[in-house]
Design a protein around this motif. Structure first.
Motif, short mmCIF file in Angstrom:
data_model
loop_
_atom_site.label_atom_id
_atom_site.label_comp_id
_atom_site.label_asym_id
_atom_site.label_seq_id
_atom_site.Cartn_x
_atom_site.Cartn_y
_atom_site.Cartn_z
N SER A 169 0.83 -1.21 0.00
CA SER A 169 0.00 0.00 0.00
C SER A 169 0.86 1.26 0.00
N ALA A 170 1.94 1.25 0.80
CA ALA A 170 2.85 2.40 0.84
C ALA A 170 3.52 2.62 -0.51
N PHE A 171 3.93 1.52 -1.16
CA PHE A 171 4.56 1.62 -2.47
C PHE A 171 3.60 2.19 -3.51
N VAL A 172 2.36 1.70 -3.50
CA VAL A 172 1.36 2.19 -4.46
C VAL A 172 1.07 3.66 -4.23
N ASP A 173 0.93 4.06 -2.96
CA ASP A 173 0.70 5.48 -2.65
C ASP A 173 1.84 6.35 -3.17
N LEU A 174 3.06 5.87 -3.00
CA LEU A 174 4.22 6.64 -3.44
C LEU A 174 4.26 6.76 -4.96
N VAL A 175 3.97 5.66 -5.65
CA VAL A 175 3.96 5.68 -7.11
C VAL A 175 2.87 6.62 -7.63
N LEU A 176 1.67 6.49 -7.05
CA LEU A 176 0.56 7.34 -7.49
C LEU A 176 0.81 8.81 -7.19
N ALA A 177 1.64 9.09 -6.18
CA ALA A 177 1.98 10.48 -5.87
C ALA A 177 3.06 11.03 -6.78
N ALA A 178 4.02 10.17 -7.17
CA ALA A 178 5.16 10.64 -7.96
C ALA A 178 4.88 10.67 -9.46
N TYR A 179 4.09 9.74 -9.95
CA TYR A 179 3.88 9.65 -11.40
C TYR A 179 3.26 10.91 -12.02
N PRO A 180 2.19 11.50 -11.42
CA PRO A 180 1.63 12.71 -12.03
C PRO A 180 2.64 13.84 -12.16
N GLY A 204 -0.25 12.06 -1.83
CA GLY A 204 -0.29 10.63 -1.57
C GLY A 204 0.97 10.10 -0.92
N SER A 205 2.07 10.85 -1.04
CA SER A 205 3.31 10.44 -0.39
C SER A 205 3.16 10.46 1.13
N ILE A 206 2.30 11.35 1.64
CA ILE A 206 2.02 11.37 3.08
C ILE A 206 1.30 10.10 3.48
N ALA A 207 0.36 9.67 2.65
CA ALA A 207 -0.34 8.41 2.92
C ALA A 207 0.64 7.25 2.94
N SER A 208 1.65 7.31 2.08
CA SER A 208 2.67 6.26 2.07
C SER A 208 3.41 6.21 3.40
N MET A 210 2.22 7.20 6.28
CA MET A 210 1.28 6.70 7.30
C MET A 210 1.18 5.17 7.25
N ALA A 211 1.22 4.62 6.05
CA ALA A 211 1.15 3.15 5.92
C ALA A 211 2.38 2.48 6.54
N ILE A 212 3.52 3.12 6.37
CA ILE A 212 4.74 2.56 6.96
C ILE A 212 4.67 2.60 8.48
N ILE A 213 4.21 3.72 9.02
CA ILE A 213 4.09 3.83 10.48
C ILE A 213 3.10 2.80 11.01
N LYS A 214 2.00 2.59 10.28
CA LYS A 214 1.01 1.61 10.73
C LYS A 214 1.63 0.21 10.79
N CYS A 215 2.49 -0.09 9.84
CA CYS A 215 3.13 -1.42 9.85
C CYS A 215 3.94 -1.65 11.12
N THR A 216 4.51 -0.58 11.66
CA THR A 216 5.30 -0.73 12.88
C THR A 216 4.43 -1.02 14.10
N VAL A 235 -5.12 0.81 15.95
CA VAL A 235 -6.45 1.34 15.60
C VAL A 235 -6.34 2.78 15.12
N ILE A 236 -5.54 3.57 15.83
CA ILE A 236 -5.37 4.98 15.48
C ILE A 236 -4.74 5.14 14.10
N TRP A 237 -3.64 4.41 13.86
CA TRP A 237 -2.92 4.59 12.60
C TRP A 237 -3.66 3.99 11.41
N THR A 238 -4.49 2.99 11.65
CA THR A 238 -5.33 2.48 10.56
C THR A 238 -6.29 3.55 10.07
N ASN A 239 -6.87 4.27 11.03
CA ASN A 239 -7.78 5.36 10.68
C ASN A 239 -7.05 6.51 10.01
#
Length: 350
Positions: A169-180, A204-208, A210-216, A235-239
């Motif tokens: 999810s973090a990788f996809v967010d990063l790609v979708l943020a950088a490609y445009p 979307g890079s911010i979402a990336s 957040m996904a990394i932090i959630k994994c921790t 629970v907090i980081w998922t939201n």
């Protein structure tokens, strides 16, 4: 349960923090989604499937917040040893149920930009979550497992797969943020405008992140002895991840609302502009100065300029000049007459 304080203080309670983060961020997200739907429907008249996907994601997020709020009300966020066994089981059930909606909420906005692989992987994560135990209710009930009436797989199977899902999810967010940005920087427009668009689409890079932090925080799922407190950060980081993804998808569409607030646009301007775009070829351009076609030189002393105008368009049948639907086009002839005084004999020239 025994009132042990080995794992923390009895006053520890993450419930208020959970509610503050969830509802403040979800409230902001709700406002932005409503603004997006208003712009796309009322101003642009271009409501599409991506808008409904984002709205559905918001609804899933609201359900997630509702279930979590009910969970906090019964004691979720506190140490498990402060709660009864039945309360811990109920909190575990509500938490597992909330994860169902939480996992659905963050890949749905990505579907709006064709990140289908991420959505499929997230869907498999839901299946893994609810098939960890046989029967599934042993996921939140401890007594069947203790009595040998249920079996559960190693919880690290779920954790490792969830980490994989979060990383993808973090990788996809990063790609979708950088490609445009790579596309926008090649466009022929002002650099300032290109940078502003890249910044808006790059959220979307911010979402990336957040996904990394959630994994921790996923390791909290392995804390069965203090489940109600150990999974609170997850629970907090998922939201947070879910809301940031939605916010990032909404902000690039908010420029018309900003123009309305600043008074640069009216609710009907978008419609008028889109209609006039196709009418421009039938109307004369009043800003065009036809005097540039023929500019007589500045008359010298003793120079007289005579102009004559004649319509070069066919008059209408009623004989009125200038009634042609394309407007009035006239031919202008400039006649310059120059003269000078002749000095006669015996006259003195001044």
């Amino acid at each position: 349960m025994a009132a042990s304080t080995e794992d923390g203080k009895a006053s520890d309670d993450k419930g208020p923090l959970i509610l503050a983060v969830l509802w403040s961020l979800t409230g902001l997200t709700t406002v932005l989604v409503i603004a997006r739907m208003y712009i796309r429907n009322s101003l642009l008249h271009n409501l599409g499937a991506d808008d409904w996907l984002i709205t559905t994601s918001l609804i899933m997020g609201l359900v997630y917040c509702g279930i979590t709020t009910a969970n906090v009300a019964i004691g979720y966020g506190k140490h498990a040893w402060l709660l009864s066994d039945s309360t811990v089981e109920q909190a575990s059930f509500l938490n597992s149920l909330s994860f169902l909606f939480g996992i659905i909420s963050f890949p749905m906005p990505k579907l709006a930009v064709t990140a289908i692989l991420c959505a499929v992987v997230s869907g498999v994560c839901i299946v893994v979550l609810f098939t960890m135990c046989d029967p599934p209710k042993a996921l939140w009930k401890t007594h069947p497992v203790v009595k040998g009436k249920a079996t559960c797989r190693d919880v690290w199977i779920l954790i490792n797969y969830a980490i994989f899902t979060g990383a993808l999810s973090a990788f996809v967010d990063l790609v979708l943020a950088a490609y445009p940005s790579t596309v926008l920087m090649k466009l022929h427009m002002l650099l300032q405008k290109r940078l502003a668009l890249c910044a808006a689409l790059g959220l979307g890079s911010i979402a990336s992140a957040m996904a990394i932090i959630k994994c921790t925080q996923l390791k909290g799922l392995a804390d069965k002895s203090d489940y109600t407190y150990g999974t609170a950060d997850l629970v907090i980081w998922t939201n947070i991840e879910s809301n940031v993804v939605i916010i990032a998808s909404c902000i690039p569409t908010l420029q018309p609302v900003l123009e309305l607030i600043l008074g640069r646009r009216t609710t009907s301007s978008s419609n008028n502009n889109s209609r006039n775009r196709y009418k421009g070829s039938n109307q004369p351009d009043s800003s065009y100065d036809n005097s540039n076609l023929s500019k007589p030189r500045k008359p010298d002393w003793g120079t007289t300029t005579v102009e004559s105008q004649e319509s070069i368009l066919r008059d209408e049948e009623d004989g009125r000049t200038g009634s042609h639907p394309l407007g009035v086009i006239r031919r202008t002839d400039n006649v310059i007459v120059e003269y000078e005084n002749r000095v006669g004999e015996g006259e003195q020239q001044w």
